[in-house]
Write a protein that holds these residues in place. Structure first.
Motif, PDB file in Angstrom:
ATOM      1  N   GLN A  82      39.995  -9.113  42.184  1.00 36.76           N
ATOM      2  CA  GLN A  82      39.675  -9.337  43.591  1.00 36.76           C
ATOM      3  C   GLN A  82      40.139  -8.180  44.470  1.00 36.76           C
ATOM      4  O   GLN A  82      40.541  -8.365  45.625  1.00 36.76           O
ATOM      5  CB  GLN A  82      40.259 -10.663  44.076  1.00 36.76           C
ATOM      6  N   ARG A  98      41.296  -6.661  49.235  1.00 35.40           N
ATOM      7  CA  ARG A  98      40.279  -7.271  50.077  1.00 35.40           C
ATOM      8  C   ARG A  98      40.933  -8.159  51.120  1.00 35.40           C
ATOM      9  O   ARG A  98      41.952  -8.794  50.856  1.00 35.40           O
ATOM     10  CB  ARG A  98      39.321  -8.102  49.226  1.00 35.40           C
ATOM     11  N   SER A  99      40.383  -8.191  52.321  1.00 31.11           N
ATOM     12  CA  SER A  99      40.919  -9.077  53.356  1.00 31.11           C
ATOM     13  C   SER A  99      40.617 -10.528  53.048  1.00 31.11           C
ATOM     14  O   SER A  99      41.294 -11.427  53.534  1.00 31.11           O
ATOM     15  CB  SER A  99      40.341  -8.704  54.724  1.00 31.11           C
ATOM     16  N   SER A 100      39.603 -10.772  52.230  1.00 33.49           N
ATOM     17  CA  SER A 100      39.280 -12.137  51.822  1.00 33.49           C
ATOM     18  C   SER A 100      39.159 -12.190  50.305  1.00 33.49           C
ATOM     19  O   SER A 100      38.845 -11.183  49.660  1.00 33.49           O
ATOM     20  CB  SER A 100      37.978 -12.608  52.474  1.00 33.49           C
ATOM     21  N   ASP A 102      38.380 -14.943  46.655  1.00 32.44           N
ATOM     22  CA  ASP A 102      37.805 -16.175  46.114  1.00 32.44           C
ATOM     23  C   ASP A 102      38.917 -16.935  45.396  1.00 32.44           C
ATOM     24  O   ASP A 102      39.732 -16.335  44.688  1.00 32.44           O
ATOM     25  CB  ASP A 102      36.676 -15.868  45.133  1.00 32.44           C
ATOM     26  N   THR A 126      40.636 -22.664  59.556  1.00 27.76           N
ATOM     27  CA  THR A 126      39.184 -22.467  59.488  1.00 27.76           C
ATOM     28  C   THR A 126      38.520 -23.836  59.416  1.00 27.76           C
ATOM     29  O   THR A 126      39.181 -24.872  59.398  1.00 27.76           O
ATOM     30  CB  THR A 126      38.776 -21.642  58.254  1.00 27.76           C
ATOM     31  N   ASN A 142      35.373 -16.328  49.849  1.00 21.98           N
ATOM     32  CA  ASN A 142      35.595 -15.648  51.130  1.00 21.98           C
ATOM     33  C   ASN A 142      36.712 -16.306  51.949  1.00 21.98           C
ATOM     34  O   ASN A 142      36.562 -16.609  53.126  1.00 21.98           O
ATOM     35  CB  ASN A 142      34.297 -15.629  51.948  1.00 21.98           C
ATOM     36  N   VAL A 143      37.869 -16.485  51.305  1.00 24.04           N
ATOM     37  CA  VAL A 143      39.036 -17.084  51.954  1.00 24.04           C
ATOM     38  C   VAL A 143      39.960 -15.969  52.431  1.00 24.04           C
ATOM     39  O   VAL A 143      40.253 -15.040  51.669  1.00 24.04           O
ATOM     40  CB  VAL A 143      39.794 -18.014  50.978  1.00 24.04           C
ATOM     41  N   PRO A 144      40.473 -16.025  53.683  1.00 20.16           N
ATOM     42  CA  PRO A 144      41.430 -14.998  54.125  1.00 20.16           C
ATOM     43  C   PRO A 144      42.620 -14.922  53.169  1.00 20.16           C
ATOM     44  O   PRO A 144      43.176 -15.948  52.774  1.00 20.16           O
ATOM     45  CB  PRO A 144      41.855 -15.484  55.511  1.00 20.16           C
ATOM     46  N   ARG A 145      42.982 -13.701  52.810  1.00 14.76           N
ATOM     47  CA  ARG A 145      44.045 -13.506  51.818  1.00 14.76           C
ATOM     48  C   ARG A 145      45.351 -14.177  52.243  1.00 14.76           C
ATOM     49  O   ARG A 145      46.102 -14.678  51.411  1.00 14.76           O
ATOM     50  CB  ARG A 145      44.268 -12.005  51.586  1.00 14.76           C
ATOM     51  N   ALA A 147      45.731 -16.876  54.087  1.00 16.75           N
ATOM     52  CA  ALA A 147      45.536 -18.268  54.504  1.00 16.75           C
ATOM     53  C   ALA A 147      46.423 -19.224  53.704  1.00 16.75           C
ATOM     54  O   ALA A 147      46.863 -18.926  52.592  1.00 16.75           O
ATOM     55  CB  ALA A 147      44.066 -18.654  54.342  1.00 16.75           C
TER      56      ALA A 147
END
Length: 840
Positions: A82, A98-100, A102, A126, A142-145, A147
């Motif tokens: 990722q 990545r900022s988001s 899976d 969200t 596409n989950v914020p890292r 979160a």
């Protein structure tokens, strides 16, 4: 890039071997290689170059893709890690986080590991939410890292995990959802009373300030006020600087802030906690079964830890109430560096509020301070967070706590004014280095220096005599912790600690001339080790350890103390848990009271170190057995305990009778039962608690040698509740306890005139008791938004809303006419407070 299989030269053997199924995990582990090594091979084989930050890819492994096409290889690596791989030109590539991401997971029942179908999985902050399928599986893209993921199901405790811990991989992460909190790193047993208070499987209580709900009389999450709602913990004089844990004195508590031992814990001379709760991440309270890494604190441990992670965004807040105002903030400077600061100052020298008037009367009623006194307090903290990489992190901490008072007197005949003052400060610095060397081994190195100083100048009304007093503590310490995970069930912890404590006590009188300046040093070294076990079915938790202490006072003595520790918890059924806790502990610092009018009669206690003779090392041993029941939001806890503390002196116990100055050495033991029942839903929480203690002194040289402890509170009870309606929180509670023991003069012959000056003839020690104590408190908090980026809170509280006149303490002395007078310390009357806070 594809691997070539070696030809089998023994067909029959190959047939037998390949007939058995292979472990998928074993095959994957065998084929995984270091990502760094794999990228280096790609650079060599394809004549390309990668640009990346070491901490982004260190400790990452990948399964070698079964293809020779570079584009397919890089896509495979992105799916596995990722990470984002961006092509700059034909030769150069960049790799970054990545900022988001899976995520995926499999939710199982914690007790029997059955799949949990229909659990709600929500990405907090969200609108994204899914439910688990028939196999307990879920996946979200596409989950914020950064979160937080919340998992809920009817009949189970809610589980919160970091999204990064669920990054999509094969197989997906297994999550255990059951009747108790389950975090990836540590199991938490029960959340009770109010949000943010949880009981862990090893018996410790954790408080999370950010998630904190509401309690009676509190509109802010005051750390040291909050712990007093728990059974077995109270303050006999309504202060946070005199917390009594299972019948022990306050100096028998170990109070830590970011690993630094604090010798001052209160503002307004004990009515308010000195620690800003809004940057505090969690507070750990231990009454028994302490981990082997903790020394000192023969009665209990209060371990406060501020937020320890670097946020990508700035956050902060500010607030004001009728006593003080404060601000705090977290400022990220870069991905690796951030600063946290907080500051608070009283408004007492600016505004004369009703709350201040009540506090002033409570603190200074039995002192030499008059209403002309000028008093204020302030504190500020700082923390530097620097992540060298993902595996090495440095933290630097700073805290300053200050209470200042000055007042004047006017001599009636001459009109001359004299001034007296008091200054109480605690200044501390600390640093830590946390290192993760591999998946199994980690270390933590902590160092600190703390300095406590109490100065007082008392000038007589005729200005003929001035008394200077000073109590100073300087302590430097180093601690190393190591943690080694032997396997999924066993963790082995070890460590070493060195502490040097220097305490000075000085007195200077101008008329008649007298000077005294005594400085003592105590050095201690400790080795500790413990082993922690968790069964695979999570039914059994056990931790056993030992701490080896060596104490040395260079001028007087050496002592070696062995301290075993034990914590065991077993789930008899899904709802019922059985627990055994035990510990031996020791400490070399105590507080004594020389005279009631020391330090203006306000802060009468001096810190001293053990000398092995007049004050030996204080040693304790304690055992507790308990049962906990938790089912469908109902919690019932019952615990019985026995504690014995040896090596105490009458000078450390706060006697105010014939035994006040003799300095006899003895011990005390406490036998008690603690009971708590709590019914909790999303909307309300109601609880009742009861404690029964028998706390007894034994001093061989006092007649009689056995009598009730000064803190012998036989019965305590609490009935309280909280209710939440949308954005409004309300709480009300009633606290009851029997009166503390006191020693009264003899009724038929109260004065002994055979001495000069005359003495009071007392009855047997602690043969009388004060009236019972009863106090009702209430509070309300309303949350609302100011725009899209600012959250606000308005609160109101009332302490003792029935305005009951509770007597906290009483003692006897001669007045100017040589008559005996009774001095009573009275509790706070009806005390209102309001607050307003913003957070952004």
């Amino acid at each position: 890039m594809a691997k070539t299989l070696r030809k089998c030269t023994l067909p029959l053997l190959c047939l037998i071997l390949f007939s058995f199924p292979k472990s998928t995990d074993a095959q994957e582990d065998a084929s995984k290689v270091s990502l760094i090594s794999f990228l280096q091979n790609l650079e060599r084989d394809f004549d390309i170059k990668f640009s990346y930050a070491d901490e982004d890819i260190r400790m990452r492994n990948v399964v070698t893709p079964q293809t020779e096409n570079l584009k397919d290889i890089l896509e495979d690596v992105q799916k596995q890690t990722q990470l984002q791989i961006q092509k700059l030109n034909e030769r150069y590539y960049t790799i970054s986080k990545r900022s988001s991401i899976d995520i995926c997971g499999i939710v199982l029942d914690n007790f029997e590991r059955n799949t949990v179908t229909g659990a709600t999985i929500e990405v907090l902050g969200t609108k994204t939410a899914v439910i688990t399928d028939s196999d307990g599986h879920f996946a979200i893209g596409n989950v914020p890292r950064t979160a937080k993921i919340q998992m809920k199901h009817i009949g189970y405790k809610t589980l919160f995990v970091d999204a990064q811990d669920l990054m999509k991989q094969a197989p997906c992460t297994t999550l255990l959802l059951a009747k108790f909190y389950q975090q990836l790193k540590e199991v938490v047993v029960y959340e009770f009373l109010t949000k943010g208070l949880v009981k862990q499987v090893d018996g410790r209580i954790e408080m999370n300030s950010e998630q904190f709900g509401i309690l009676p009389g509190l509109i802010e999450p005051d750390v040291l006020q909050t712990v007093q709602v728990l059974p077995g913990i109270e303050s006999i004089d309504e202060t946070v600087s005199n917390i009594n844990i299972r019948g022990g004195t306050n100096d028998q508590n170990l109070v830590l802030w970011n690993g630094i031992k604090m010798y001052q814990s209160g503002h307004f001379f004990g009515l308010i906690s000195a620690f800003n709760p809004y940057l505090t991440d969690k507070v750990i309270l231990t009454k028994n079964g302490a981990r082997a890494q903790y020394g000192e604190g023969v009665s209990g441990i209060i371990d406060m830890r501020t937020k320890d992670s670097i946020s990508e965004q700035f956050y902060g807040g500010a607030g004001v109430n009728l006593i003080s105002g404060d601000v705090y903030g977290h400022l990220p400077i870069s991905e690796k560096l951030a600063v946290q600061v907080s500051a608070r100052r009283s408004l007492t020298d600016i505004l004369n509020t009703p709350t201040y008037q009540k506090f002033f009367t409570r603190v200074f009623e039995d002192s030499q301070v008059n209403r002309d006194g000028n008093f204020y307090f302030y504190d500020f903290t700082g923390k530097l967070l620097y992540d060298i990489n993902t595996n090495q992190k440095i933290r630097l901490n700073f805290i300053s706590v200050n209470n200042l008072l000055d007042y004047s007197d006017e001599e009636m005949n001459s009109g001359q004014r004299t001034r007296s003052d008091l200054d109480q400060t605690n200044l501390s610095f600390g640093g830590s280095l946390k290192s993760t060397w591999n998946e199994k081994f980690s270390t933590s190195l902590n160092v600190y220096h703390t300095r406590y100083n109490l100065d007082a100048r008392n000038t007589s009304s005729n200005a003929k005599q001035t008394l200077f007093q000073n109590n100073q503590v300087e302590e430097t310490a180093l601690k190393l912790n190591t943690n080694y995970r032997l396997n999924q069930r066993f963790v082995w912890g070890n460590g070493y600690q060195y502490t040097e404590t220097a305490i000075a006590n000085a007195t200077d009188v101008t008329q008649p001339p007298f000077q005294s300046d005594v400085r003592d040093i105590l050095r201690s070294q400790a080795l500790f080790s413990e082993i922690t076990y968790r069964s695979t079915d999570q039914k059994l938790f056990a931790r056993a350890g030992v701490r080896l202490n060596h104490f040395e006072n260079p001028d007087s003595f050496k002592d070696f103390v062995i301290e075993p520790r034990l914590s065991l918890n077993y789930a008899l059924t899904r709802e019922v848990k059985f627990q055994i806790l035990g510990e031996f502990k020791s400490q070399g610092t105590n507080q004594i009271i020389d005279l009631e009018q020391n330090f203006l009669g306000i802060e009468k206690r001096r810190w001293i170190v053990s000398d092995g003779d007049e004050l030996p090392i204080t040693k304790s041993k304690q055992v507790a057995v308990g049962f906990n029941y938790d089912h469908q939001n109902l919690y019932i806890g019952l615990e019985g305990f026995y504690k014995e503390v040896d090596g105490i002196s009458t000078t450390t116990q706060g006697f105010q009778n014939q035994n006040q100055f003799n300095g006899e050495i003895g011990n005390y033991d406490v036998k008690g039962i603690e009971f708590l029942v709590n019914k909790k839903t999303d909307a309300y929480s109601i609880w009742a608690s009861y404690g029964y203690n028998v706390n007894t002194y034994y001093f061989p040289e006092i007649v009689p040698p056995e009598f009730p402890n000064n803190l012998d509170i036989r019965h305590t009870g609490t009935l309280a509740g909280t209710y939440t309606l949308d954005k409004l929180k309300f709480s009300i509670g009633l606290n009851y306890r029997t009166g503390k023991p006191i020693t009264a003069p003899q009724a038929d012959d109260p004065i002994d005139t055979s001495f000069f000056p005359s003495r009071i003839n007392y009855r047997s020690p602690n043969a009388d008791r004060l009236p019972e104590y009863l106090r009702a408190d209430a509070s309300a908090i309303y949350n609302f938004d100011i725009g899209s980026a600012v959250k606000a809170t308005a609160g109101v509280s009332v302490l003792n809303f029935t305005d009951r006149n509770n007597i906290l303490n009483a003692y006897y002395r001669f007045n100017d006419q040589n008559e005996i007078e009774k001095i009573e310390n009275v509790s706070l009357g009806l005390t209102p407070n309001v607050s307003f806070r913003v957070a952004f």
